[in-house]
Structures are given as structure tokens and as C-alpha cells.
Design a protein around this motif. Structure first.
Motif: not given
Length: 165
Positions: A30-45, A70-74, A98-100
Motif C-alpha cells: 500500500n503506497n497510499c497515504p491512508y489504510t486500504v483493504w485489498p480484496g481478492t476474487l478467484a475466477n470461476a473454477e 490460479w486466476a483471479g483479481r485483486f 470478501c468471501n467470493g
């Protein structure tokens, strides 16, 4: 076989390292000057990661183990409250994990696919869900002309220059 390491920056950064059919490691900074909350989500299958959301303080780094192929997003959520509602990129779970569930726009996305059918790793930055934070992926120890840092530092209407690798 791809062997690469990279860093994701919201003005978050992601670093990934892959070797053969083994697990990858991603470091999010996190290079922001404040806290962030990253989330992750896997692609189908693909399996969800062990952590689908977490808090990341300014200049903090979190390392995640990623299964082979693995494949997904952040993405990163901003201005989250105690009841876990966020100003941007909320995943609608009402909690840190985020739980999916994916991000509610606007959300700057980093999409990664490890060891695709051709054995290569691919990554891109996407503003298809809008823009909420600058993002970057900085590969390390990769090879080839397309193994370069990709950044999206501003809202450029859904497409970041040099964002597909």
C-alpha cells in the motif's frame, strides 16, 4: 514455464513469483497515504485464496500464497467503517473478508492468470469497473519483452496504457 515475480501497487503494488507447477507468491504494498483493504476474487473454477480481504496500513506489505494455475483479481477498498461499509470497491460482505464476492464499482482491478494453457503468466490492469486508486504490477525475475511494469495512475476511461501483459 514462466518464472516471474511482480509487485502490485494500490498506489498499491503486487509482486508475484512463479516457478513451474508450484505455488506463486504475491506481495501487495500500500503506497497510499491512508489504510486500504485489498480484496481478492478467484475466477470461476479456481479456489478462493485463504484470505479474501485484509487491512493494509500505509507502506504496509502483505504476502499471499497463490495455488498453481490460479486466476483471479485483486483490488483495494477505501474509507471502510467499523460496520465495514466502504466508500469505494466494497465487496458487499459487511466484513473484511470478501468471501467470493467481487468489488462494487468503482474499483481499479489487477487481474492475473498463472500458468495458463500455454504455460505463461498473464496480468493486466482494468478500469472496466471504474477507477478508485492508482495501481501497478511490477514483475521481477521474469523474462521476455512483455514482462514489464504496468501502471494505471489515473482515471483514463476504462483502459490503462500498456496494461496487458
Amino acid at each position: 514455464m514462466a518464472i516471474m515475480s511482480a509487485q502490485l501497487i494500490f498506489s498499491l503494488s503486487l509482486v508475484f513469483l512463479v516457478s513451474g507447477a508450484h505455488m506463486a507468491t504475491i506481495s501487495i504494498t500500500n503506497n497510499c497515504p491512508y489504510t486500504v483493504w485489498p480484496g481478492t476474487l478467484a475466477n470461476a473454477e479456481h479456489p478462493q485464496l485463504a484470505e479474501t480481504g485484509f487491512e493494509l496500513a500505509t507502506r504496509g506489505t502483505k504476502t499471499l500464497n497463490i495455488p498453481a494455475k490460479w486466476a483471479g483479481r485483486f483490488w483495494a477498498r477505501t474509507q471502510c467503517s467499523g460496520s465495514f461499509t466502504c466508500a469505494t470497491a466494497a465487496c458487499g460482505s459487511g466484513q473484511v473478508a470478501c468471501n467470493g464476492k467481487g468489488a462494487v464499482p468503482p474499483a481499479s482491478l489487477v487481474e492475473i492468470k498463472f500458468q495458463s494453457d500455454d504455460g505463461q503468466d498473464y496480468y493486466n490492469l482494468s478500469l472496466v469497473d471504474g477507477f478508485n486508486l492508482p495501481v501497478a504490477v511490477a514483475p521481477e525475475n521474469g523474462s521476455g519483452s512483455k514482462c514489464v511494469k504496468a501502471t494505471c495512475s489515473a482515471n483514463v476511461n476504462a483502459a490503462c496504457p500498456a496494461s496487458y501483459k
